[in-house]
Design a protein around this motif. Structure first.
Motif, mmCIF file in Angstrom:
data_model
loop_
_atom_site.group_PDB
_atom_site.id
_atom_site.type_symbol
_atom_site.label_atom_id
_atom_site.label_comp_id
_atom_site.label_asym_id
_atom_site.label_seq_id
_atom_site.Cartn_x
_atom_site.Cartn_y
_atom_site.Cartn_z
ATOM 1 N N MET A 1 0.837 -1.180 0.000
ATOM 2 C CA MET A 1 0.000 0.000 0.000
ATOM 3 C C MET A 1 0.884 1.246 0.000
ATOM 4 N N ARG A 2 0.319 2.310 -0.446
ATOM 5 C CA ARG A 2 1.059 3.574 -0.489
ATOM 6 C C ARG A 2 1.101 4.219 0.884
ATOM 7 N N ILE A 3 1.929 5.232 0.998
ATOM 8 C CA ILE A 3 2.182 5.854 2.292
ATOM 9 C C ILE A 3 0.922 6.472 2.906
ATOM 10 N N THR A 4 0.059 7.063 2.101
ATOM 11 C CA THR A 4 -1.150 7.675 2.660
ATOM 12 C C THR A 4 -2.059 6.622 3.281
ATOM 13 N N GLU A 5 -2.165 5.469 2.647
ATOM 14 C CA GLU A 5 -2.984 4.380 3.191
ATOM 15 C C GLU A 5 -2.358 3.822 4.471
ATOM 16 N N ALA A 6 -1.056 3.628 4.434
ATOM 17 C CA ALA A 6 -0.356 3.092 5.597
ATOM 18 C C ALA A 6 -0.472 4.046 6.777
ATOM 19 N N ALA A 7 -0.283 5.325 6.528
ATOM 20 C CA ALA A 7 -0.374 6.322 7.594
ATOM 21 C C ALA A 7 -1.771 6.338 8.199
ATOM 22 N N ALA A 8 -2.776 6.249 7.362
ATOM 23 C CA ALA A 8 -4.153 6.237 7.854
ATOM 24 C C ALA A 8 -4.399 5.005 8.734
ATOM 25 N N LYS A 9 -3.911 3.859 8.313
ATOM 26 C CA LYS A 9 -4.067 2.632 9.111
ATOM 27 C C LYS A 9 -3.372 2.746 10.454
ATOM 28 N N LEU A 10 -2.240 3.442 10.474
ATOM 29 C CA LEU A 10 -1.458 3.574 11.701
ATOM 30 C C LEU A 10 -1.906 4.749 12.564
ATOM 31 N N GLY A 11 -2.782 5.583 12.035
ATOM 32 C CA GLY A 11 -3.273 6.731 12.794
ATOM 33 C C GLY A 11 -2.262 7.858 12.908
ATOM 34 N N MET A 12 -1.475 8.049 11.842
ATOM 35 C CA MET A 12 -0.497 9.131 11.835
ATOM 36 C C MET A 12 -0.470 9.768 10.462
ATOM 37 N N SER A 13 0.260 10.851 10.347
ATOM 38 C CA SER A 13 0.353 11.536 9.061
ATOM 39 C C SER A 13 1.429 10.873 8.196
ATOM 40 N N PRO A 14 1.317 11.018 6.882
ATOM 41 C CA PRO A 14 2.384 10.528 6.013
ATOM 42 C C PRO A 14 3.734 11.156 6.351
ATOM 43 N N ARG A 15 3.707 12.408 6.784
ATOM 44 C CA ARG A 15 4.951 13.090 7.160
ATOM 45 C C ARG A 15 5.633 12.380 8.334
ATOM 46 N N MET A 16 4.846 11.969 9.337
ATOM 47 C CA MET A 16 5.411 11.261 10.490
ATOM 48 C C MET A 16 5.968 9.907 10.056
ATOM 49 N N LEU A 17 5.304 9.258 9.131
ATOM 50 C CA LEU A 17 5.792 7.968 8.634
ATOM 51 C C LEU A 17 7.110 8.154 7.879
ATOM 52 N N ARG A 18 7.199 9.219 7.100
ATOM 53 C CA ARG A 18 8.468 9.524 6.411
ATOM 54 C C ARG A 18 9.583 9.823 7.422
ATOM 55 N N TYR A 19 9.235 10.541 8.471
ATOM 56 C CA TYR A 19 10.194 10.860 9.532
ATOM 57 C C TYR A 19 10.727 9.578 10.172
ATOM 58 N N ARG A 20 9.834 8.660 10.484
ATOM 59 C CA ARG A 20 10.236 7.381 11.081
ATOM 60 C C ARG A 20 11.139 6.606 10.125
ATOM 61 N N GLU A 21 10.842 6.653 8.853
ATOM 62 C CA GLU A 21 11.683 5.985 7.856
ATOM 63 C C GLU A 21 13.072 6.627 7.816
ATOM 64 N N ALA A 22 13.102 7.961 7.863
ATOM 65 C CA ALA A 22 14.385 8.676 7.830
ATOM 66 C C ALA A 22 15.235 8.355 9.064
ATOM 67 N N LEU A 23 14.589 8.099 10.193
ATOM 68 C CA LEU A 23 15.305 7.738 11.417
ATOM 69 C C LEU A 23 15.822 6.300 11.373
ATOM 70 N N GLY A 24 15.344 5.532 10.420
ATOM 71 C CA GLY A 24 15.763 4.133 10.320
ATOM 72 C C GLY A 24 14.909 3.196 11.142
#
Length: 110
Positions: A1-24
């Motif tokens: 699934m794309r980031i917007t769908e994943a973020a919605a499932k996790l209850g966070m923004s796509p930006r926060m998901l990108r941040y978590r990815e950048a942190l490793g």
């Protein structure tokens, strides 16, 4: 699934998901068009990280640093040295110190 769908499932923004990815805190998964893709494993990893953050009251950045300290011996040693210096970690006892203490206990017992 794309980031917007994943973020919605996790209850966070796509930006926060990108941040978590950048942190490793999750592996970067991309398709051929270089769009981020998230599957069940990636969602489970983010969920586990969020549970750890809540349980131990740490931020995503702090969790990422803890992972770095666990995986990089030089970082772990530097953190351990600081812990000893500020009194949060007890300095490891050397074998010679142990033998000295043992000898002193024996002498006091006589």
């Amino acid at each position: 699934m794309r980031i917007t769908e994943a973020a919605a499932k996790l209850g966070m923004s796509p930006r926060m998901l990108r941040y978590r990815e950048a942190l490793g805190l999750l592996p970067p998964v991309r398709d051929l068009g270089s769009h981020r893709r998230f599957g069940d494993e990636e969602l489970a990893a983010v969920t586990q990280a969020m549970e750890l953050e809540k349980r131990f009251d740490v931020s995503p950045g702090e969790l990422a640093f803890a992972l770095r300290a666990l995986s990089e011996p030089v970082v772990a040693q530097a953190v351990r040295d600081l812990g000893v210096r500020i009194g949060r970690i007890q300095a490891p006892r050397r074998a010679l110190d142990f033998e000295k203490e043992k000898a002193l206990r024996l002498l006091r017992g006589r």
